[in-house]
Design a protein around this motif. Structure first.
Motif, PDB file in Angstrom:
ATOM      1  N   GLU A  73       0.833  -1.207   0.000  1.00 27.93           N
ATOM      2  CA  GLU A  73       0.000   0.000   0.000  1.00 27.93           C
ATOM      3  C   GLU A  73       0.867   1.257   0.000  1.00 27.93           C
ATOM      4  OE1 GLU A  73      -4.107  -1.317   2.276  1.00 27.93           O
ATOM      5  OE2 GLU A  73      -2.320  -0.967   3.507  1.00 27.93           O
TER       6      GLU A  73
ATOM      7  N   PRO B 181      -4.482   3.081   0.127  1.00 27.14           N
ATOM      8  CA  PRO B 181      -4.891   1.879   0.866  1.00 27.14           C
ATOM      9  C   PRO B 181      -5.664   0.926  -0.035  1.00 27.14           C
ATOM     10  CG  PRO B 181      -6.305   3.724   1.435  1.00 27.14           C
ATOM     11  CD  PRO B 181      -5.211   4.292   0.570  1.00 27.14           C
TER      12      PRO B 181
ATOM     13  N   PHE C 187      -7.171  -1.875   1.465  1.00 23.53           N
ATOM     14  CA  PHE C 187      -8.207  -2.425   2.330  1.00 23.53           C
ATOM     15  C   PHE C 187      -8.677  -1.374   3.326  1.00 23.53           C
ATOM     16  CE2 PHE C 187      -5.697  -6.158   1.140  1.00 23.53           C
ATOM     17  CZ  PHE C 187      -6.680  -7.060   0.762  1.00 23.53           C
ATOM     18  N   ASP C 188      -9.963  -1.414   3.618  1.00 24.21           N
ATOM     19  CA  ASP C 188     -10.500  -0.711   4.781  1.00 24.21           C
ATOM     20  C   ASP C 188     -10.455  -1.681   5.946  1.00 24.21           C
ATOM     21  OD1 ASP C 188     -11.140   1.797   3.736  1.00 24.21           O
ATOM     22  OD2 ASP C 188     -13.023   1.035   2.888  1.00 24.21           O
ATOM     23  N   ARG C 189      -9.851  -1.277   7.060  1.00 26.41           N
ATOM     24  CA  ARG C 189      -9.795  -2.122   8.243  1.00 26.41           C
ATOM     25  C   ARG C 189     -10.855  -1.656   9.226  1.00 26.41           C
ATOM     26  NH1 ARG C 189      -5.205  -1.426   5.067  1.00 26.41           N
ATOM     27  NH2 ARG C 189      -3.572  -3.009   5.406  1.00 26.41           N
TER      28      ARG C 189
ATOM     29  N   ARG D 193     -12.252  -4.981   4.152  1.00 28.23           N
ATOM     30  CA  ARG D 193     -12.928  -5.002   2.867  1.00 28.23           C
ATOM     31  C   ARG D 193     -12.086  -4.203   1.882  1.00 28.23           C
ATOM     32  NH1 ARG D 193     -18.113  -1.066   4.239  1.00 28.23           N
ATOM     33  NH2 ARG D 193     -16.945   0.902   4.397  1.00 28.23           N
ATOM     34  N   LEU D 194     -12.233  -4.516   0.604  1.00 23.70           N
ATOM     35  CA  LEU D 194     -11.447  -3.842  -0.423  1.00 23.70           C
ATOM     36  C   LEU D 194     -11.901  -2.393  -0.578  1.00 23.70           C
ATOM     37  CD1 LEU D 194     -11.249  -6.560  -3.224  1.00 23.70           C
ATOM     38  CD2 LEU D 194      -9.313  -5.607  -1.965  1.00 23.70           C
ATOM     39  N   THR D 195     -10.939  -1.507  -0.719  1.00 20.44           N
ATOM     40  CA  THR D 195     -11.249  -0.138  -1.101  1.00 20.44           C
ATOM     41  C   THR D 195     -11.493  -0.113  -2.608  1.00 20.44           C
ATOM     42  OG1 THR D 195      -8.927   0.383  -1.519  1.00 20.44           O
ATOM     43  CG2 THR D 195      -9.762   0.763   0.721  1.00 20.44           C
ATOM     44  N   GLU D 196     -11.880   1.028  -3.124  1.00 18.06           N
ATOM     45  CA  GLU D 196     -12.048   1.143  -4.571  1.00 18.06           C
ATOM     46  C   GLU D 196     -10.724   0.872  -5.274  1.00 18.06           C
ATOM     47  OE1 GLU D 196     -13.567   4.329  -7.978  1.00 18.06           O
ATOM     48  OE2 GLU D 196     -13.470   4.930  -5.869  1.00 18.06           O
TER      49      GLU D 196
ATOM     50  N   GLY E  57      -8.311  -1.030  -4.143  1.00 23.63           N
ATOM     51  CA  GLY E  57      -8.052  -2.463  -4.047  1.00 23.63           C
ATOM     52  C   GLY E  57      -8.818  -3.248  -5.094  1.00 23.63           C
ATOM     53  N   SER E  58     -10.083  -2.891  -5.313  1.00 25.50           N
ATOM     54  CA  SER E  58     -10.906  -3.575  -6.312  1.00 25.50           C
ATOM     55  C   SER E  58     -10.351  -3.372  -7.714  1.00 25.50           C
ATOM     56  CB  SER E  58     -12.356  -3.077  -6.245  1.00 25.50           C
ATOM     57  OG  SER E  58     -12.939  -3.395  -4.994  1.00 25.50           O
TER      58      SER E  58
END
Length: 291
Positions: free
Chosen positions: A40, A46, A48-50, A56-59, A61-62
C-alpha cells in the motif's frame, strides 16, 4: 513490488480476513499485515479498509486486484516455461478435480507418476464452483469437472465424455434386482445424495421439480467417498453419474426412466495462459483413458 506481496494481497482480497488468509498462506498474521502495508505504501493508496477485525477492499483495491492476478499468472507462466525446458525433470502439476471424476483420475495419476517421478502432483478436490475460483486465481493448472462452460474471456473447455445420472445401489438393496425404475419411485427409496453445492445435484433438483417428485432424502453429504460407503451398506441408494460409480465394483447402476439428465465431463483451462508441458501430457493421458 514483490510477487509474494501480490500473492498475499490476492489471498486477502479473496477471503477478506487477514487471520484466515495468513493461515492459508502458512505465514503469521503480522507478516501478512506488514507485507500488505508495504504494498500500500508503494502504491500510495490503501487497498483495504480495516474495520475492527474485518477488512474489505477499497475502490483502489478492487481496481488493482485483476492486475495483480494477471501479473501473478504471467509470472507463473514464465516459471512453467523454464520448468518445461528441464524436460519434466522437475516442477509441479496442480490439478483441480470435482469429486465425481476421482475414479477417472486415479489410474492416470499412477501412470503419470511412474513416467515422470520428479514432477510433484498436487490434487485439489472440491465442487465445480469452488475449483473454478481456484483456476481463476491460478491455484490449479486445469480443472476436471462436469461444469458446462461456454468459452469466454477467462476459460476454455474441452469435452471429455457424457455420462447420465443413474440410481446407484448395492446388490443387497431391495431395488437392486430391478432393470430400471421410474422417476416417481424415488419418493419411496431411501436416498443419500451429494450436497446442494454439487453440480449434478443442481440438475437433479431441477429434474425432480419438473416432474413434481419429492425424493426420500435421508442424508446429504459433501464427501462422495463416505456417501458411497453408506450405499455399500445396502441401506441406502444414491443418484450420480454412471462414470462416478464406475470405480466401485461392489455397486451397480439402475437407469431412472424420466430422469433425462446427461452430465458432460470436461477439461477447463485458463484462456490465453501458458499450458505447461506436464499439464498437456497429463490431459492427453486422460483422453486416452477414455478411449
Amino acid at each position: 513490488m514483490e510477487l509474494r506481496q501480490l500473492r498475499y494481497f490476492i489471498k486477502s482480497a479473496e477471503l477478506l480476513n487477514f487471520t484466515v488468509a495468513a493461515h492459508n498462506l502458512y505465514i503469521s498474521q503480522s507478516t501478512l499485515s506488514q507485507q500488505i502495508k508495504q504494498l500500500e505504501d508503494e502504491l500510495g493508496m490503501p487497498l483495504f479498509d480495516r474495520i475492527g477485525k474485518r477488512v474489505r477492499l477499497t475502490e483502489a483495491g478492487s481496481q488493482f486486484l485483476p492486475f495483480a492476478r494477471l501479473t501473478l499468472s504471467d509470472a507463473e507462466s514464465g516459471r512453467a516455461v523454464i520448468d518445461d525446458l528441464k524436460g519434466l525433470k522437475t516442477g509441479e502439476l496442480r490439478i483441480g478435480v470435482t469429486y465425481g471424476l476421482s475414479t477417472l483420475l486415479t489410474p492416470v495419476l499412477v501412470q503419470f507418476s511412474a513416467q515422470y517421478p520428479e514432477v510433484k502432483i498436487i490434487v485439489e478436490f472440491g465442487t465445480s464452483e469452488d475449483l473454478l475460483d481456484k483456476l481463476k486465481s491460478t491455484r490449479v493448472d486445469f480443472l476436471l469437472s462436469f461444469l458446462e462452460l461456454q468459452d469466454n474471456d477467462m476459460f476454455i473447455s474441452q469435452r471429455l465424455y457424457e455420462s447420465p445420472l443413474t440410481l446407484v445401489v448395492h446388490p443387497s438393496n431391495p431395488v437392486a434386482d430391478k432393470k430400471s425404475i421410474a422417476i416417481k419411485d424415488l419418493k419411496d427409496i431411501p436416498l443419500v445424495l451429494p450436497a446442494k453445492g454439487f453440480h449434478t445435484r443442481h440438475f437433479l433438483n431441477q429434474a425432480l421439480a419438473e416432474n413434481n417428485v419429492q425424493p426420500n432424502i435421508k442424508m446429504e453429504l459433501n464427501d462422495i467417498n463416505t456417501l458411497l460407503q453408506l450405499v455399500e451398506t445396502g441401506n441406502f441408494c444414491t443418484i450420480m453419474t454412471v462414470a462416478a460409480a464406475k470405480g466401485r465394483q461392489t455397486l451397480k447402476t439402475i437407469p431412472i426412466k424420466g430422469l433425462n439428465v446427461i452430465s458432460q465431463a470436461s477439461i477447463t483451462w485458463p484462456k490465453d495462459s501458458y499450458r505447461k508441458k506436464a499439464a498437456l501430457v497429463f490431459t492427453e493421458m486422460i483422453k486416452k483413458q477414455m478411449k
